[in-house]
Write an enzyme that holds these catalytic residues in place. Structure first.
Site, mmCIF file in Angstrom:
data_model
loop_
_atom_site.group_PDB
_atom_site.id
_atom_site.type_symbol
_atom_site.label_atom_id
_atom_site.label_comp_id
_atom_site.label_asym_id
_atom_site.label_seq_id
_atom_site.Cartn_x
_atom_site.Cartn_y
_atom_site.Cartn_z
ATOM 1 C CG HIS A 80 -0.467 -5.304 6.229
ATOM 2 N ND1 HIS A 80 -0.852 -6.408 5.512
ATOM 3 C CD2 HIS A 80 0.479 -4.675 5.488
ATOM 4 C CE1 HIS A 80 -0.160 -6.455 4.395
ATOM 5 N NE2 HIS A 80 0.654 -5.421 4.348
ATOM 6 C CG ASP A 87 4.997 2.016 4.381
ATOM 7 O OD1 ASP A 87 6.036 1.932 3.720
ATOM 8 O OD2 ASP A 87 3.892 1.643 3.962
HETATM 9 N N1 CMC Z 1 -5.538 4.124 11.842
HETATM 10 C C1 CMC Z 1 -6.778 4.109 12.377
HETATM 11 N N2 CMC Z 1 -7.702 3.154 12.113
HETATM 12 C C2 CMC Z 1 -7.366 2.192 11.239
HETATM 13 C C3 CMC Z 1 -6.108 2.158 10.623
HETATM 14 C C4 CMC Z 1 -5.171 3.157 10.952
HETATM 15 N N3 CMC Z 1 -3.941 3.161 10.406
HETATM 16 N N4 CMC Z 1 -6.039 1.093 9.792
HETATM 17 C C5 CMC Z 1 -7.224 0.493 9.871
HETATM 18 N N5 CMC Z 1 -8.024 1.145 10.747
HETATM 19 C C6 CMC Z 1 -9.390 0.749 11.173
HETATM 20 C C7 CMC Z 1 -10.414 1.020 10.086
HETATM 21 O O1 CMC Z 1 -10.960 2.327 10.215
HETATM 22 C C8 CMC Z 1 -11.419 -0.065 10.329
HETATM 23 O O2 CMC Z 1 -12.188 0.289 11.474
HETATM 24 P P1 CMC Z 1 -13.724 -0.206 11.579
HETATM 25 O O3 CMC Z 1 -13.676 -1.701 11.589
HETATM 26 O O4 CMC Z 1 -14.210 0.397 12.860
HETATM 27 O O5 CMC Z 1 -14.425 0.343 10.377
HETATM 28 C C9 CMC Z 1 -10.544 -1.257 10.740
HETATM 29 O O6 CMC Z 1 -9.370 -0.680 11.318
HETATM 30 C C10 CMC Z 1 -10.150 -2.153 9.575
HETATM 31 O O7 CMC Z 1 -9.557 -1.332 8.592
HETATM 32 P P2 CMC Z 1 -9.706 -1.511 7.038
HETATM 33 O O8 CMC Z 1 -9.616 -0.188 6.346
HETATM 34 O O9 CMC Z 1 -10.887 -2.368 6.721
HETATM 35 O O10 CMC Z 1 -8.414 -2.331 6.722
HETATM 36 P P3 CMC Z 1 -7.855 -2.601 5.288
HETATM 37 O O11 CMC Z 1 -7.309 -3.967 5.312
HETATM 38 O O12 CMC Z 1 -8.849 -2.276 4.244
HETATM 39 O O13 CMC Z 1 -6.681 -1.519 5.131
HETATM 40 C C11 CMC Z 1 -4.612 -0.440 5.399
HETATM 41 C C12 CMC Z 1 -5.357 -1.787 5.409
HETATM 42 C C13 CMC Z 1 -3.124 -0.718 5.448
HETATM 43 C C14 CMC Z 1 -4.915 0.288 4.093
HETATM 44 C C15 CMC Z 1 -5.058 0.400 6.604
HETATM 45 O O14 CMC Z 1 -4.727 -0.270 7.796
HETATM 46 C C16 CMC Z 1 -4.478 1.812 6.591
HETATM 47 O O15 CMC Z 1 -5.069 2.709 5.976
HETATM 48 N N6 CMC Z 1 -3.299 2.035 7.258
HETATM 49 C C17 CMC Z 1 -2.648 3.321 7.198
HETATM 50 C C18 CMC Z 1 -1.896 3.465 5.879
HETATM 51 C C19 CMC Z 1 -0.643 2.602 5.853
HETATM 52 O O16 CMC Z 1 0.126 2.568 6.790
HETATM 53 N N7 CMC Z 1 -0.438 1.911 4.717
HETATM 54 C C20 CMC Z 1 0.730 1.041 4.511
HETATM 55 C C21 CMC Z 1 0.347 -0.407 4.462
HETATM 56 S S1 CMC Z 1 1.735 -1.554 4.593
HETATM 57 C C22 CMC Z 1 2.753 -1.275 3.254
HETATM 58 C C23 CMC Z 1 2.122 -1.235 1.922
HETATM 59 O O17 CMC Z 1 1.224 -2.024 1.583
HETATM 60 O O18 CMC Z 1 2.519 -0.398 1.128
#
Ligand code: CMC
Length: 429
Positions: free
Chosen positions: A306, A363
């Site tokens: 998140h 989720d």
């Molecule tokens: N699985 C594997 N690696 C992950 C994941 C994941 N679910 N989430 C983040 N990472 C890694 C990402 O690759 C990055 O690694 P590095 O620093 O080595 O490059 C690090 O963690 C930080 O991730 P980020 O993409 O910069 O984080 P963000 O704040 O931009 O994204 C997120 C947040 C929710 C989009 C992301 O965690 C994600 O894609 N999660 C899976 C999709 C999901 O469950 N979404 C629902 C979110 S909660 C409800 C809602 O908002 O609707």
């Protein structure tokens, strides 16, 4: 004296005010940055940008705190129903008995759709994505209720909010009925919000669906836990669209589109698809975790991570409990729950996820609960939208009442070609 920040650029020091929120959050106010310095701020994906001040929802992502209008989420576990929470978010306080009654009556009176609106469903293929239908139908509502496009008085706004909150549930149920070729069930004015939704989803003209109290309780809590989450992608979209003075219906329809994405509300569908893939033996839980750690795979552990929560997501903690409880009470043994718990266990003990502070989000368990209720997977994000609607309305309203509201219009740093000349087609390479 309030704090100030100093910024030195090319030897000149500028002073910028520091603002503080009611929970002590501090931010550098850069509204005068460009006029003072000629520079803008670059923050792709807004990770460090507060786009507004807001009185609606407070989140402390490091401590896993979420409060609606000051009330901690945990206090909603047993008491108020979704309609009271919707009122709380939109109007800033829990409704008194008269307000609650008035709003409930409005919800009941607005549950039905104009008969002509039903023809619109016929225009969609049975296989149409439910979120596409929902977004289109919320926009369509504005054609049937044009008097609600201009909201000048509190009374007009309350009427529009009730109409939208009531009708989204009918639209959602009819989207499902259309996809199955089932007759549309009229709303039943005797039933409260959640029961009426379940009735329109699952009753048949020849057989009434009697909802179970545990199911209603779980669904009520799911909707409450999704009701607002401050400046998330879809809510920011609603505010962005609303900032052009676009009407409430158009703004919320845009919110539905933003929510559809798999990184946002669409994740609840992707979680179940992931669990099913493991259950079908295509991959083991360990293999999936390894794949999600490999950036080149393009795979993520869905329902994990998140932008704001770097400790735990309190909504996920509550949903895990509801999930265990509901499945036990309904006597359902869902193998996907075991797989989800196994994935969570592996991830929470894996250096990759620990280092990056990735925890289950809202989720991760919600889909297993919705499955137990009988909601088909492709409708999960629609359920999220029903829950999030009061939050969208609250933010649209808050923004519209702000006398300092301006159209949202970010700047950019241009990195394209410098000035170049037009080339005639015969001279191009
Ligand atoms: N699985 C594997 N690696 C992950 C994941 C994941 N679910 N989430 C983040 N990472 C890694 C990402 O690759 C990055 O690694 P590095 O620093 O080595 O490059 C690090 O963690 C930080 O991730 P980020 O993409 O910069 O984080 P963000 O704040 O931009 O994204 C997120 C947040 C929710 C989009 C992301 O965690 C994600 O894609 N999660 C899976 C999709 C999901 O469950 N979404 C629902 C979110 S909660 C409800 C809602 O908002 O609707």
């Amino acid at each position: 004296m309030s704090a100030e920040a100093e910024l030195t650029i090319d030897g000149t020091t500028y002073t910028l005010p520091v603002v503080e929120g009611s929970e002590g959050e501090r931010a550098i106010d850069i509204t005068g940055l460009r006029s003072q310095t000629g520079l803008t701020a670059l923050d792709p994906a807004y990770g460090n940008t507060a786009s507004c001040t807001s009185e609606i929802t407070y989140i402390d992502g490091d401590q896993g705190i979420l409060r609606y209008r000051g009330i901690p989420l945990e206090e909603f576990a047993d008491n108020p129903n979704f309609v009271e929470v919707a009122w709380l978010l939109i109007f800033g306080k829990l409704p008194n008995a008269d307000e609650y009654k008035r709003f409930s009556v409005r919800l009941t009176n607005n549950a039905n759709l104009d008969e002509d609106m039903k023809h619109h469903f016929m225009g969609f293929p049975r296989s149409a994505p439910p979120m596409a239908i929902l977004s289109a139908m919320i926009s369509t509502l504005s054609c049937f209720h044009p008097q609600l496009l201009e909201l000048h008085t509190p009374e007009e706004f309350e009427a529009a909010a009730a109409r939208l909150i009531s009708k989204i549930r009918t639209l959602a149920a009819y989207t499902y009925r259309h996809s199955r070729g089932l007759p549309y069930m009229y709303p039943d004015p005797q039933l409260p919000y959640i029961s009426n939704f379940l009735h329109m989803m699952f009753s048949q003209p020849y057989q009434r669906y009697e909802s179970n109290a545990e199911v209603r309780r779980a669904l009520n809590l799911i909707l409450i836990l999704h009701a607002d989450h401050e400046q998330n992608c879809s809510t920011s979209t609603v505010r962005m669209v609303g900032s052009s003075k676009a009407n409430l219906f158009a703004s919320c329809a845009a919110g539905v589109s933003a929510l559809w994405g798999p990184l946002h509300g669409g994740a609840n569908v992707k979680v179940i698809e992931m669990l099913e893939e493991i259950h079908n033996g295509n991959q083991t839980a360990d293999e999936f975790i390894n794949l999600s750690k490999d950036k080149s795979s393009g795979v993520r552990l869905m329902g994990f991570g998140h932008r704001i929560y770097k400790n735990f997501d309190p909504r996920a903690t509550m949903l895990r409990e509801v999930c265990d409880d509901l499945l036990a009470k309904l006597g359902i043994d869902d193998p996907l729950l075991e797989i989800a718990k196994r994935l969570e266990d592996i991830a929470l003990n894996d250096e990759y996820f620990v280092e990056r502070k990735l925890y289950p989000n809202v989720d991760f368990y919600s889909g297993i609960i919705l499955r137990a209720i009988g909601i088909p997977t492709n409708m999960f994000t629609v359920l999220f939208a029903i829950g999030r609607l009061p939050g969208w309305i609250a933010h649209w309203h808050e923004q519209n009442r702000d006398p300092g509201m301006r159209i949202s219009r970010p700047r950019q740093i241009y990195t394209g070609n410098q000035k170049s000349s037009y080339i005639n087609i015969e001279d191009r390479k």
